[in-house]
Design an enzyme around this catalytic site. Structure first.
Site, PDB file in Angstrom:
ATOM      1  N   SER A 138       0.853  -1.192   0.000  1.00 16.50           N
ATOM      2  CA  SER A 138       0.000   0.000   0.000  1.00 16.50           C
ATOM      3  C   SER A 138       0.889   1.242   0.000  1.00 16.50           C
ATOM      4  O   SER A 138       1.645   1.466  -0.943  1.00 16.50           O
ATOM      5  CB  SER A 138      -0.950  -0.033   1.197  1.00 16.50           C
ATOM      6  OG  SER A 138      -1.966   0.926   1.052  1.00 16.50           O
ATOM      7  N   ASP A 208     -12.133 -18.861 -15.841  1.00 19.28           N
ATOM      8  CA  ASP A 208     -10.772 -19.385 -15.864  1.00 19.28           C
ATOM      9  C   ASP A 208     -10.747 -20.910 -15.907  1.00 19.28           C
ATOM     10  O   ASP A 208      -9.678 -21.516 -15.829  1.00 19.28           O
ATOM     11  CB  ASP A 208      -9.991 -18.893 -14.652  1.00 19.28           C
ATOM     12  CG  ASP A 208     -10.570 -19.400 -13.331  1.00 19.28           C
ATOM     13  OD1 ASP A 208     -11.772 -19.751 -13.309  1.00 19.28           O
ATOM     14  OD2 ASP A 208      -9.835 -19.445 -12.330  1.00 19.28           O
ATOM     15  N   ASP A 371      -8.631  -6.247  -4.666  1.00 13.66           N
ATOM     16  CA  ASP A 371      -8.269  -5.132  -3.780  1.00 13.66           C
ATOM     17  C   ASP A 371      -9.427  -4.152  -3.688  1.00 13.66           C
ATOM     18  O   ASP A 371      -9.866  -3.582  -4.687  1.00 13.66           O
ATOM     19  CB  ASP A 371      -7.025  -4.433  -4.322  1.00 13.66           C
ATOM     20  CG  ASP A 371      -6.400  -3.470  -3.324  1.00 13.66           C
ATOM     21  OD1 ASP A 371      -7.154  -2.742  -2.659  1.00 13.66           O
ATOM     22  OD2 ASP A 371      -5.167  -3.446  -3.214  1.00 13.66           O
ATOM     23  N   HIS A 407      -6.914  -6.115  -0.251  1.00 11.56           N
ATOM     24  CA  HIS A 407      -5.832  -5.148  -0.118  1.00 11.56           C
ATOM     25  C   HIS A 407      -4.741  -5.656   0.828  1.00 11.56           C
ATOM     26  O   HIS A 407      -4.948  -5.741   2.041  1.00 11.56           O
ATOM     27  CB  HIS A 407      -6.381  -3.814   0.382  1.00 11.56           C
ATOM     28  CG  HIS A 407      -5.357  -2.725   0.388  1.00 11.56           C
ATOM     29  ND1 HIS A 407      -4.662  -2.356  -0.741  1.00 11.56           N
ATOM     30  CD2 HIS A 407      -4.883  -1.931   1.392  1.00 11.56           C
ATOM     31  CE1 HIS A 407      -3.828  -1.377  -0.453  1.00 11.56           C
ATOM     32  NE2 HIS A 407      -3.939  -1.114   0.838  1.00 11.56           N
TER      33      HIS A 407
END
Length: 489
Positions: A138, A208, A371, A407
């Site tokens: 961050s 995916d 995030d 995050h």
């Protein structure tokens, strides 16, 4: 870095210094182990407005590092709630920015930190550290990139995770969800946002080729929230239906801030990203946090603390302003002002890493695709600009994306936890990372962790068969259709 649980025997140095004529007082905290020093110096980054986290010192010194952090001249912040008002250090007087402390936080203290730490290390051990490393996420990721861009000889290796680059742009853009909610005239409760998010995951999970509750192919996800208008959902025991306004708000948040002429100002968040989350560092946070009454009605928006403090206490020079009531015109004006006045100070988005490369430095960046605070596309955008300037940049700088990771940590996805070891091998042994080892954190103790490889951007981890919990069941490829291609072959 895995935490080593053992008693630690170390010496704690606190160095306080000033930049002549600036009136500042910066503290550097350096912990050096008495025994088992591994010969390395490690600079540790911070988060939010904290230039360093003191809680990172003990695990690092326990692992054998001489470790240091800086406070860049202002107080530590124990949690995000304390970061909503920073006027105690950002202003010298009403309306006047304390440029000395802002520049300390943005860059200057990052150059001071390793120089001071290496002097202490040499004085203590009789020799400087053989290798210097940086690790942060961050704000700490932004600090790592700043070090590579402006102070390219300070570190041999840098780990810059979920970096807060493009600061002057993205911190203002974090307000976008509230601009949208005000414009539409509706603030969805958490339960409605969550119902839409779960529907998006259901629609895009298997793009995916693997059904695991994670959207690993966000670029292929075209889910439209309007497609589930009227669909029933449970709101803490109350039966409701997805509203048209909630769908409109959600689509706009996913899209991100777009000018009327269609030009993109910044990125939105991916479809599986939480609109708000409980935080281990304070109250709930997120870019679309709403506060409602006991019946989950009459909701109001609560902008993210970092957006509030940056806009009110720096861009607006400490003006009292209610950002939850900012209209779209004021948002665009604020964004332009932030970029024009502060991008060169703090944004850390210079793609020219030629000096870092020439110095022999190595860098790894990784970012969670889920995030909830820093849109991951900002990082991939930066990396693509680095590659456009230097097509051989992968020789010293590699970027990895982590599906389902929030995050810096958390979420259902597999996050890497040995990246520092990986950068050390690259620097000291010349072993470049072809993948990053990543693992999930089981919610239940009876559950086993799932392991996945994280592939260097733009490659993806494609499932080729076998146990979904094992890394060997995946291989790095240009697309997710590898299993089909193998079958055809």
């Amino acid at each position: 870095m895995p935490v080593t649980h053992r008693p630690i025997d170390f010496c704690n140095f606190t160095i306080t210094y000033t930049h002549p004529g600036q009136g500042d007082h910066v503290n550097v905290y350096i912990w050096v182990p008495f025994d088992d020093w591994n010969g390395r110096f490690l600079g540790q980054g911070g988060g939010g407005w904290a230039a360093g986290w003191d809680m990172t010192l003990a695990p690092s010194v326990a692992a054998g590092y001489a470790v240091a952090i800086t406070d860049s001249g202002h107080q530590f912040y124990p949690n995000l709630a304390d970061m909503s008002d920073i006027r105690s250090w950002t202003l010298t007087s009403p309306g006047n920015i304390n440029w000395a402390l802002l520049q300390n936080f943005a860059s200057r203290s990052l150059d001071d930190l390793p120089k001071i730490a290496q002097q202490v290390i040499k004085g203590f051990y009789g020799e400087p550290a053989k290798y210097s490393y940086w690790q942060g996420c961050s704000t700490g990721g932004r600090q790592g990139l700043m070090s590579a861009q402006r102070y390219p000889k300070n570190y041999d290796g840098i780990v810059a995770a979920a970096p807060a680059i493009n600061w002057a742009t993205f911190v203002v853009s974090e307000l976008w969800p509230h601009i949208v909610m005000r414009k539409v005239g509706y603030y969805p409760p958490y339960c409605e946002f969550e119902a839409i998010r779960r529907a998006a995951i259901e629609a895009c999970d298997e793009l995916d080729g693997v059904k695991d509750g994670v959207v690993a192919a966000p670029g292929l996800c075209t889910f439209d929230a309007k497609s589930i208008i009227g669909q029933p959902f449970d709101c803490e025991g109350d039966a409701r239906k997805i509203s048209a306004k909630a769908a409109e708000v959600t689509n706009a948040i996913w899209e991100g801030p777009i000018h009327d002429n269609g030009r993109r100002a910044w990125y939105g968040i991916p479809h599986d990203t939480a609109f708000s989350l409980k935080s281990p560092f304070g109250p709930p946070n997120g870019l679309a946090l709403t506060i409602c009454d006991a019946k989950n009605e009459n909701c109001k928006g609560k902008p993210f603390a970092m957006s509030i403090s940056w806009i009110r206490d720096i861009v607006m020079r400490g003006q009292e302003i209610d950002l939850s009531d900012m209209d779209e015109e004021a948002f665009w004006n604020t964004l332009r002002r932030s970029v024009s006045e502060f991008a060169s100070v703090i944004s850390t988005n210079d793609p020219d890493l030629s000096e870092f490369k020439a110095a022999g430095g190595k860098m790894i960046t990784w970012h969670g695709l889920a995030d909830q605070l820093i849109p991951v596309n900002g990082t991939s955008d930066y990396y693509e600009k680095v590659l456009a300037l230097d097509p051989e940049a992968r020789s010293f700088f590699r970027y990895f994306e982590a599906p389902g990771v929030q995050h810096c940590m958390g979420g259902p996805g597999a996050a890497p936890d040995t990246v520092l070891d990986t950068i050390i091998k690259w620097v000291e042994q010349g072993i470049a990372p072809e993948t990053l080892d990543a693992a999930t954190v089981p919610a239940d103790k009876a559950e086993a962790a799932k392991h996945r490889p994280l592939c260097p951007y733009p490659l993806v981890a494609a499932y080729v068969g076998g146990d979904l919990a094992e890394s060997g069941s995946f291989e790095c490829a240009e697309s997710f259709d590898v299993k089909k291609r193998h079958t055809e072959l």
